[in-house]
Design a protein around this motif. Sequence first.
Motif, PDB file in Angstrom:
ATOM      1  N   ARG A 326       0.836  -1.218   0.000  1.00 29.84           N
ATOM      2  CA  ARG A 326       0.000   0.000   0.000  1.00 29.84           C
ATOM      3  C   ARG A 326       0.860   1.253   0.000  1.00 29.84           C
ATOM      4  O   ARG A 326       0.598   2.208  -0.750  1.00 29.84           O
ATOM      5  CB  ARG A 326      -0.922  -0.010   1.213  1.00 29.84           C
ATOM      6  CG  ARG A 326      -1.772   1.262   1.345  1.00 29.84           C
ATOM      7  CD  ARG A 326      -2.571   1.267   2.631  1.00 29.84           C
ATOM      8  NE  ARG A 326      -1.724   1.243   3.809  1.00 29.84           N
ATOM      9  CZ  ARG A 326      -1.137   2.331   4.320  1.00 29.84           C
ATOM     10  NH1 ARG A 326      -1.283   3.515   3.731  1.00 29.84           N
ATOM     11  NH2 ARG A 326      -0.397   2.234   5.416  1.00 29.84           N
ATOM     12  N   VAL A 327       1.909   1.270   0.826  1.00 30.20           N
ATOM     13  CA  VAL A 327       2.796   2.440   0.905  1.00 30.20           C
ATOM     14  C   VAL A 327       3.485   2.695  -0.433  1.00 30.20           C
ATOM     15  O   VAL A 327       3.567   3.836  -0.911  1.00 30.20           O
ATOM     16  CB  VAL A 327       3.834   2.249   2.030  1.00 30.20           C
ATOM     17  CG1 VAL A 327       4.911   3.330   1.957  1.00 30.20           C
ATOM     18  CG2 VAL A 327       3.160   2.276   3.388  1.00 30.20           C
ATOM     19  N   GLN A 329       2.473   1.749  -3.426  1.00 34.28           N
ATOM     20  CA  GLN A 329       1.478   2.191  -4.412  1.00 34.28           C
ATOM     21  C   GLN A 329       1.126   3.660  -4.219  1.00 34.28           C
ATOM     22  O   GLN A 329       0.959   4.406  -5.196  1.00 34.28           O
ATOM     23  CB  GLN A 329       0.210   1.325  -4.320  1.00 34.28           C
ATOM     24  CG  GLN A 329       0.417  -0.162  -4.570  1.00 34.28           C
ATOM     25  CD  GLN A 329       0.759  -0.493  -6.005  1.00 34.28           C
ATOM     26  OE1 GLN A 329       1.472   0.231  -6.681  1.00 34.28           O
ATOM     27  NE2 GLN A 329       0.244  -1.632  -6.482  1.00 34.28           N
ATOM     28  N   ASP A 330       0.993   4.086  -2.950  1.00 35.58           N
ATOM     29  CA  ASP A 330       0.732   5.503  -2.682  1.00 35.58           C
ATOM     30  C   ASP A 330       1.883   6.370  -3.181  1.00 35.58           C
ATOM     31  O   ASP A 330       1.675   7.461  -3.721  1.00 35.58           O
ATOM     32  CB  ASP A 330       0.532   5.732  -1.174  1.00 35.58           C
ATOM     33  CG  ASP A 330      -0.780   5.182  -0.665  1.00 35.58           C
ATOM     34  OD1 ASP A 330      -1.658   4.890  -1.505  1.00 35.58           O
ATOM     35  OD2 ASP A 330      -0.931   5.034   0.558  1.00 35.58           O
ATOM     36  N   ARG A 331       3.099   5.874  -2.994  1.00 28.57           N
ATOM     37  CA  ARG A 331       4.288   6.594  -3.454  1.00 28.57           C
ATOM     38  C   ARG A 331       4.300   6.700  -4.981  1.00 28.57           C
ATOM     39  O   ARG A 331       4.676   7.737  -5.545  1.00 28.57           O
ATOM     40  CB  ARG A 331       5.535   5.869  -2.964  1.00 28.57           C
ATOM     41  CG  ARG A 331       6.840   6.604  -3.191  1.00 28.57           C
ATOM     42  CD  ARG A 331       7.072   7.648  -2.144  1.00 28.57           C
ATOM     43  NE  ARG A 331       8.337   8.334  -2.355  1.00 28.57           N
ATOM     44  CZ  ARG A 331       8.563   9.585  -2.022  1.00 28.57           C
ATOM     45  NH1 ARG A 331       7.605  10.301  -1.452  1.00 28.57           N
ATOM     46  NH2 ARG A 331       9.729  10.156  -2.228  1.00 28.57           N
ATOM     47  N   ARG A 332       3.897   5.643  -5.652  1.00 31.40           N
ATOM     48  CA  ARG A 332       3.803   5.673  -7.122  1.00 31.40           C
ATOM     49  C   ARG A 332       2.865   6.778  -7.580  1.00 31.40           C
ATOM     50  O   ARG A 332       3.163   7.520  -8.524  1.00 31.40           O
ATOM     51  CB  ARG A 332       3.311   4.326  -7.661  1.00 31.40           C
ATOM     52  CG  ARG A 332       4.313   3.188  -7.644  1.00 31.40           C
ATOM     53  CD  ARG A 332       3.679   1.930  -8.228  1.00 31.40           C
ATOM     54  NE  ARG A 332       3.364   2.147  -9.637  1.00 31.40           N
ATOM     55  CZ  ARG A 332       4.035   1.606 -10.656  1.00 31.40           C
ATOM     56  NH1 ARG A 332       5.067   0.817 -10.413  1.00 31.40           N
ATOM     57  NH2 ARG A 332       3.686   1.847 -11.891  1.00 31.40           N
ATOM     58  N   LYS A 333       1.709   6.878  -6.913  1.00 33.72           N
ATOM     59  CA  LYS A 333       0.736   7.906  -7.291  1.00 33.72           C
ATOM     60  C   LYS A 333       1.298   9.302  -7.076  1.00 33.72           C
ATOM     61  O   LYS A 333       1.115  10.204  -7.904  1.00 33.72           O
ATOM     62  CB  LYS A 333      -0.545   7.717  -6.485  1.00 33.72           C
ATOM     63  CG  LYS A 333      -1.344   6.487  -6.857  1.00 33.72           C
ATOM     64  CD  LYS A 333      -2.588   6.347  -5.998  1.00 33.72           C
ATOM     65  CE  LYS A 333      -3.355   5.078  -6.329  1.00 33.72           C
ATOM     66  NZ  LYS A 333      -4.546   4.909  -5.453  1.00 33.72           N
ATOM     67  N   LYS A 334       1.984   9.506  -5.936  1.00 35.30           N
ATOM     68  CA  LYS A 334       2.545  10.825  -5.633  1.00 35.30           C
ATOM     69  C   LYS A 334       3.579  11.243  -6.679  1.00 35.30           C
ATOM     70  O   LYS A 334       3.712  12.422  -7.014  1.00 35.30           O
ATOM     71  CB  LYS A 334       3.191  10.812  -4.251  1.00 35.30           C
ATOM     72  CG  LYS A 334       2.209  10.765  -3.098  1.00 35.30           C
ATOM     73  CD  LYS A 334       2.944  10.733  -1.756  1.00 35.30           C
ATOM     74  CE  LYS A 334       1.964  10.628  -0.600  1.00 35.30           C
ATOM     75  NZ  LYS A 334       2.664  10.536   0.718  1.00 35.30           N
ATOM     76  N   THR A 368       3.703  -4.338  -7.079  1.00 34.19           N
ATOM     77  CA  THR A 368       4.088  -2.940  -7.280  1.00 34.19           C
ATOM     78  C   THR A 368       4.903  -2.715  -8.543  1.00 34.19           C
ATOM     79  O   THR A 368       5.345  -1.602  -8.803  1.00 34.19           O
ATOM     80  CB  THR A 368       4.912  -2.446  -6.073  1.00 34.19           C
ATOM     81  OG1 THR A 368       6.105  -3.235  -5.956  1.00 34.19           O
ATOM     82  CG2 THR A 368       4.102  -2.538  -4.790  1.00 34.19           C
TER      83      THR A 368
END
Length: 400
Positions: A326-327, A329-334, A368
Motif C-alpha cells: 500500500r505504501v 502504491q501511494d508513493r507511485r501515485k505521488k 508494485t
Amino acid sequence: EAVDQTRGWFYTLLAISTLLFNQNSYRNVICLGHVVDPKGKKASKSRGNVLDPNYLFDNFGSDAVRWYFYTSTQVGENYRTGDAALKETVQQFFIPLWNCYSFFVTYARLDNFDPAQPSVPVEERHVLDRWLMSKLSGLVATVTSGLDAYEPVEPARRIQRFVDDLSNWYIRRSRRRFWKSQSDRDKMAAYQTLYEALRTVSGLMAPFAPFVADAMYRNLSDGKSVHLSDFPVPPAAEDTQVEADMARARQAVESGLAARDAARLKVRQPLAGIALPGDPLPEDVAAIVREELNVKSITFGAPEVKLDTVIGEELKLEGLAREVVRVIQDRRKKLGLNVEDRIDTRYDADGMLARAIERHGDYIKSETLSVTLRQGRDDGFAGEQLMLEGEQIWIALKRN
C-alpha cells in the motif's frame, strides 16, 4: 409533454381526431411532471429559483441532465432539480462508468487487445466473466422490453445498477487478470468480457445519454457511431445458477466485512479462516469470497458468522507485506508514475517489517511492478520516512 398539456395538447388532438376520423390520434402518451426547485416550488424569476440550462450543460453536461430526468423519479412526478441532484448523478453514474471505460482502454492499449480475435467460449471463461455475461443478457432484455412499453425509468435505473456491479465487483475482483504480464487465455477472456459489456452498455444508454454513449462506442468500434448501429440483442449467456451463487457470495462478503469491522481488523490483515452460515458455494465462487475477505479457509454451515481472530507470526508478516505494498502504491501515485511503469524500490527497516519484506519480497515486487527491491538508502533515491504498524520504515522508488 408535461401534465399541464392534458387539457391542452392531448385533449385537443383526441377531440379533433375523434370528430373528424372517429379514432384516436395517438397510441401512447408519456405525460411528465413539472421541473421544480429542490424544495418542490415552481420555478419563477420572481423567486430567483430558475435554472439556466446553459449553466447546467456547462457544469454537469447535457447527458447528466437527461439521465437525471430518466432516473430520479417515476414518470408523472415532479422533478426536484438543482445543483446537488445533478452533481450526485455525475458522481454516482457517469464517473464510475467512465472509470470502467478508462480502465479497459488503458490496459487494452498496453496489451494491444484486438476484439476481432477468436472469442473464448463463455462457458469456458472465469466464473466472474460468466456472471457478468449473464447479467448483461438480462439487462439487454429488460431495457428492450421497458423501452418497447414506453417505460424509460426502470431501464435507465437497471443500466445504472449494472454499471455499479461492473465497477464495484467485476473490475475490482478481476484487476489482477488484466495486470498480469502473461497474455494467456484467461486474460483474453477478461478483455473480451469487459469489451462486450462496455460496448453493449453504450448501445443501451444511447437513447438516454447520446453524447457519452457515442464517445465510448466510437472508440470501441473503429469510429462507428452508436446511433447508426443496431440496438443490442441479449447475448446467449444466461446462467441463473451462477447469478444466484454470486449473489450469495456477495452477501457472505458483506457479512464477513461487517464481522471484521466489529473486530477492528483491517482487510489487509490475513486471517486463518471464517465460518459462514448456509450451504457450501462452488469452489471457484468460494475462492472469490476468500480473497475478498482475506482469509485462508471458509467453513460453511455455521449458525452465524464467526472469524478466527488468532493472528500468528506468519499471518502478521503477510499483513505487514500488504501494508508495504500500500505504501509503495501511494508513493507511485505521488510521483505521477504510469500504471505500466516498472520501478526500482529501496527500503530501510528492521524488526518484523524487515522480516516481512524478506519473506514476501516476490509478492511485493509483483504487486508494485518493482524490478528490484533492496534494503539500503542508495544514491539517487529520494525516500520517505514513515511509521507503519508501530515500526519505522524508509521507502524510496524511481522509474526503472
